[in-house]
Scaffold this motif. Structure first.
Motif, PDB file in Angstrom:
ATOM      1  N   ASP A  59     -49.056  16.007 -27.828  1.00 51.83           N
ATOM      2  CA  ASP A  59     -47.632  16.268 -28.013  1.00 51.83           C
ATOM      3  C   ASP A  59     -47.140  17.283 -26.977  1.00 51.83           C
ATOM      4  N   THR A  60     -45.855  17.657 -27.089  1.00 53.33           N
ATOM      5  CA  THR A  60     -45.256  18.536 -26.084  1.00 53.33           C
ATOM      6  C   THR A  60     -46.025  19.844 -25.946  1.00 53.33           C
ATOM      7  N   PHE A  61     -46.357  20.464 -27.081  1.00 54.54           N
ATOM      8  CA  PHE A  61     -47.092  21.724 -27.049  1.00 54.54           C
ATOM      9  C   PHE A  61     -48.450  21.538 -26.389  1.00 54.54           C
ATOM     10  N   GLY A  62     -49.135  20.453 -26.742  1.00 53.77           N
ATOM     11  CA  GLY A  62     -50.439  20.187 -26.153  1.00 53.77           C
ATOM     12  C   GLY A  62     -50.364  19.980 -24.652  1.00 53.77           C
ATOM     13  N   VAL A  63     -49.302  19.316 -24.191  1.00 56.89           N
ATOM     14  CA  VAL A  63     -49.118  19.104 -22.755  1.00 56.89           C
ATOM     15  C   VAL A  63     -48.933  20.435 -22.032  1.00 56.89           C
ATOM     16  N   VAL A  64     -48.116  21.323 -22.609  1.00 53.43           N
ATOM     17  CA  VAL A  64     -47.877  22.625 -21.986  1.00 53.43           C
ATOM     18  C   VAL A  64     -49.147  23.474 -21.992  1.00 53.43           C
ATOM     19  N   VAL A  65     -49.861  23.486 -23.108  1.00 56.67           N
ATOM     20  CA  VAL A  65     -51.092  24.277 -23.196  1.00 56.67           C
ATOM     21  C   VAL A  65     -52.122  23.785 -22.183  1.00 56.67           C
ATOM     22  N   LEU A  66     -52.290  22.480 -22.091  1.00 60.33           N
ATOM     23  CA  LEU A  66     -53.285  21.949 -21.159  1.00 60.33           C
ATOM     24  C   LEU A  66     -52.852  22.175 -19.714  1.00 60.33           C
ATOM     25  N   GLY A  67     -51.546  22.054 -19.453  1.00 62.76           N
ATOM     26  CA  GLY A  67     -51.048  22.328 -18.111  1.00 62.76           C
ATOM     27  C   GLY A  67     -51.271  23.778 -17.711  1.00 62.76           C
ATOM     28  N   MET A  68     -50.996  24.714 -18.627  1.00 62.08           N
ATOM     29  CA  MET A  68     -51.198  26.132 -18.332  1.00 62.08           C
ATOM     30  C   MET A  68     -52.678  26.461 -18.170  1.00 62.08           C
ATOM     31  N   THR A  69     -53.514  25.886 -19.025  1.00 63.60           N
ATOM     32  CA  THR A  69     -54.953  26.152 -18.934  1.00 63.60           C
ATOM     33  C   THR A  69     -55.511  25.677 -17.597  1.00 63.60           C
ATOM     34  N   THR A  70     -55.120  24.475 -17.190  1.00 63.95           N
ATOM     35  CA  THR A  70     -55.589  23.925 -15.916  1.00 63.95           C
ATOM     36  C   THR A  70     -55.083  24.756 -14.752  1.00 63.95           C
ATOM     37  N   ALA A  71     -53.825  25.202 -14.854  1.00 59.81           N
ATOM     38  CA  ALA A  71     -53.200  25.929 -13.750  1.00 59.81           C
ATOM     39  C   ALA A  71     -53.717  27.356 -13.613  1.00 59.81           C
ATOM     40  N   LEU A  72     -53.965  28.027 -14.724  1.00 62.16           N
ATOM     41  CA  LEU A  72     -54.255  29.461 -14.688  1.00 62.16           C
ATOM     42  C   LEU A  72     -55.741  29.797 -14.848  1.00 62.16           C
ATOM     43  N   GLY A  73     -56.527  28.849 -15.356  1.00 61.19           N
ATOM     44  CA  GLY A  73     -57.926  29.146 -15.649  1.00 61.19           C
ATOM     45  C   GLY A  73     -58.710  29.614 -14.439  1.00 61.19           C
ATOM     46  N   GLY A  74     -58.603  28.900 -13.325  1.00 63.29           N
ATOM     47  CA  GLY A  74     -59.356  29.261 -12.128  1.00 63.29           C
ATOM     48  C   GLY A  74     -58.955  30.610 -11.564  1.00 63.29           C
ATOM     49  N   GLY A  75     -57.646  30.898 -11.574  1.00 66.76           N
ATOM     50  CA  GLY A  75     -57.168  32.182 -11.060  1.00 66.76           C
ATOM     51  C   GLY A  75     -57.633  33.353 -11.903  1.00 66.76           C
ATOM     52  N   ILE A  76     -57.655  33.171 -13.217  1.00 65.57           N
ATOM     53  CA  ILE A  76     -58.118  34.239 -14.099  1.00 65.57           C
ATOM     54  C   ILE A  76     -59.609  34.499 -13.877  1.00 65.57           C
ATOM     55  N   ILE A  77     -60.397  33.428 -13.754  1.00 63.63           N
ATOM     56  CA  ILE A  77     -61.825  33.591 -13.477  1.00 63.63           C
ATOM     57  C   ILE A  77     -62.019  34.328 -12.157  1.00 63.63           C
ATOM     58  N   ARG A  78     -61.259  33.945 -11.133  1.00 64.77           N
ATOM     59  CA  ARG A  78     -61.338  34.607  -9.823  1.00 64.77           C
ATOM     60  C   ARG A  78     -61.057  36.103  -9.940  1.00 64.77           C
ATOM     61  N   ASP A  79     -59.971  36.459 -10.637  1.00 69.07           N
ATOM     62  CA  ASP A  79     -59.591  37.862 -10.742  1.00 69.07           C
ATOM     63  C   ASP A  79     -60.612  38.670 -11.531  1.00 69.07           C
TER      64      ASP A  79
END
Length: 203
Positions: free
Chosen positions: A28-48
Motif C-alpha cells: 500500500d501507499t505507506f509500504g511504498v514510502v517505507v520501502l522507498g526510504m529504506t532503499t534510498a537511505l540505508g546505504g548512506g546511513i551505513i556509510r556514515d
C-alpha cells in the motif's frame, strides 16, 4: 557541494527503485514510502556509521528525508505509466548503485581513510539500501545472487580512488565511475554475466 548533489541524486533514484519494487509487490501507499526510504537511505546511513559521522547526514538535513518521500509518492501515483516495472526497477537500481558508490567513496576519501577502505565503504554504501529492500521483500539480496552487482560497485569505487590519487577533477571522475558501474550492471543483465556459483549442491 558535489557530494551533496550526488547523494540527493542517488537517494532519488534508489527511492524510485525501492518504490517500484514495492508497487510490484502490491504494497500500500505507506509500504511504498517505507520501502522507498529504506532503499534510498540505508546505504548512506551505513556509510556514515562506518565513518563515525554522528548523527548520519540523513538525520541532519531535511532534504534527505523529503526527496525519498516525494519520489516514492510520485512513483506510487504514476506507476501505471511505467510500461515494464521490472526493467524500470533494474535500471533505477543500476543508476542508484553508481551514484551512491561514487558518493560513498568520495565521502570516505574526504574523511582521510585509506584508499582500500574508501573502496569498500563506497561499495557498501552502494549495495546497502538495495540489500535492505530485498530483505524487507523477503527476497535473497541481489548482492548475494549470481548477478554481477558488488563487483560493479567495487570497480566504480576504484575509478574514484585512482582519480583522487592522480588529483583529477572530482566531477568528471565521479561521472566516469558512475557510468562504469551502470554500464557493467546493464551489460551483466543483458549478456547474462554471472559470478561463479558452487556446482553439484544437492546432487
Amino acid at each position: 557541494m558535489l557530494l551533496t548533489v550526488l547523494d540527493l541524486a542517488g537517494i532519488a533514484v534508489f527511492a524510485a527503485s525501492g518504490a517500484l519494487a514495492a508497487v510490484r509487490a502490491r504494497l500500500d501507499t505507506f509500504g511504498v514510502v517505507v520501502l522507498g526510504m529504506t532503499t534510498a537511505l540505508g546505504g548512506g546511513i551505513i556509510r556514515d556509521v562506518l565513518l563515525g559521522i554522528h548523527p548520519p547526514a540523513t538525520l541532519r538535513d531535511w532534504r534527505y528525508l523529503l526527496v525519498p518521500v516525494v519520489t516514492s509518492l510520485l512513483v506510487f501515483w504514476l506507476h501505471p505509466q511505467v510500461a515494464r516495472l521490472r526493467r524500470g526497477v533494474l535500471l533505477a537500481d543500476a543508476v542508484g548503485l553508481g551514484l551512491f558508490t561514487v558518493s560513498g567513496t568520495a565521502t570516505a576519501l574526504a574523511h582521510g581513510v585509506p584508499t582500500y577502505t574508501a573502496c569498500l565503504i563506497g561499495m557498501t554504501a552502494g549495495i546497502g539500501g538495495g540489500a535492505l529492500r530485498d530483505v524487507l521483500l523477503r527476497e535473497i539480496p541481489m548482492v548475494l545472487r549470481k548477478e554481477i552487482y558488488a563487483l560493479a560497485a567495487l570497480a566504480g569505487g576504484v575509478v574514484v580512488v585512482v582519480g583522487d590519487q592522480l588529483r583529477l577533477p572530482g566531477a568528471p571522475v565521479a561521472i566516469a565511475g558512475a557510468v562504469l558501474i551502470v554500464t557493467i550492471r546493464v551489460l551483466a543483465l543483458w549478456r547474462r554475466w554471472n559470478a561463479p556459483v558452487a556446482r553439484g549442491i544437492g546432487t
